[in-house]
Write a protein that holds these residues in place. Structure first.
Motif, PDB file in Angstrom:
ATOM      1  N   ARG A  44       0.535   1.523  -6.262  1.00  0.00           N
ATOM      2  CA  ARG A  44       0.482   2.852  -5.631  1.00  0.00           C
ATOM      3  C   ARG A  44      -0.675   2.943  -4.653  1.00  0.00           C
ATOM      4  N   ARG A  46      -2.093   0.532  -2.983  1.00  0.00           N
ATOM      5  CA  ARG A  46      -1.766  -0.284  -1.807  1.00  0.00           C
ATOM      6  C   ARG A  46      -0.822   0.484  -0.884  1.00  0.00           C
ATOM      7  N   ARG A  47       0.186   1.163  -1.459  1.00  0.00           N
ATOM      8  CA  ARG A  47       1.123   1.939  -0.634  1.00  0.00           C
ATOM      9  C   ARG A  47       0.419   3.125   0.032  1.00  0.00           C
ATOM     10  N   LEU A  48      -0.488   3.777  -0.682  1.00  0.00           N
ATOM     11  CA  LEU A  48      -1.224   4.919  -0.109  1.00  0.00           C
ATOM     12  C   LEU A  48      -2.110   4.484   1.052  1.00  0.00           C
ATOM     13  N   ARG A  49      -2.595   3.248   1.027  1.00  0.00           N
ATOM     14  CA  ARG A  49      -3.411   2.715   2.119  1.00  0.00           C
ATOM     15  C   ARG A  49      -2.540   2.179   3.253  1.00  0.00           C
ATOM     16  N   GLY A  50      -1.232   2.307   3.124  1.00  0.00           N
ATOM     17  CA  GLY A  50      -0.322   1.857   4.169  1.00  0.00           C
ATOM     18  C   GLY A  50       0.148   0.425   4.008  1.00  0.00           C
ATOM     19  N   GLY A  51      -0.249  -0.222   2.930  1.00  0.00           N
ATOM     20  CA  GLY A  51       0.178  -1.598   2.693  1.00  0.00           C
ATOM     21  C   GLY A  51       1.560  -1.652   2.076  1.00  0.00           C
ATOM     22  N   LEU A  52       2.221  -2.748   2.283  1.00  0.00           N
ATOM     23  CA  LEU A  52       3.538  -2.966   1.699  1.00  0.00           C
ATOM     24  C   LEU A  52       3.480  -4.174   0.789  1.00  0.00           C
TER      25      LEU A  52
END
Length: 98
Positions: A44, A46-52
């Motif tokens: 989560r 990582r996704r919030l930081r824009g990472g995939l």
């Protein structure tokens, strides 16, 4: 509060988790989708930081561990931190025929 499903079935060969909800709704969720949507804190964040998360196309669920309010999914890529609450699972993917 989301009711627990009537059944959770892992069609590993197809790469699909089949969830049977009260009322007759059947949900088919791809293993890759589930791995990419992992709700663990690391994924989560990582996704919030824009990472995939790059998920291998052939990733498969090895084990399903009941947790009362959801399930912990153990994937063959070694990831096993995510616990998927019933409401979260219900919000993923689309309903389909069994």
């Amino acid at each position: 509060m989301t009711a627990a499903p009537l059944g959770v079935h892992n069609a590993r060969g197809e790469g699909v988790l089949r969830v049977e909800w009260p009322g007759g709704r059947v949900q088919r969720l791809g293993h890759g989708l589930l791995r990419a949507a992992c709700p663990c804190s690391q994924c989560r964040a990582r996704r919030l930081r824009g990472g995939l998360d790059l998920v291998a196309e052939g990733v498969r669920i090895q084990r399903i561990l009941p947790q009362g309010y959801g399930v912990q999914l153990v994937f063959d890529d070694g990831h096993e931190r995510g616990i998927y609450p019933w409401a979260y699972l219900q919000g993923l993917g689309t309903a389909g025929d069994p």
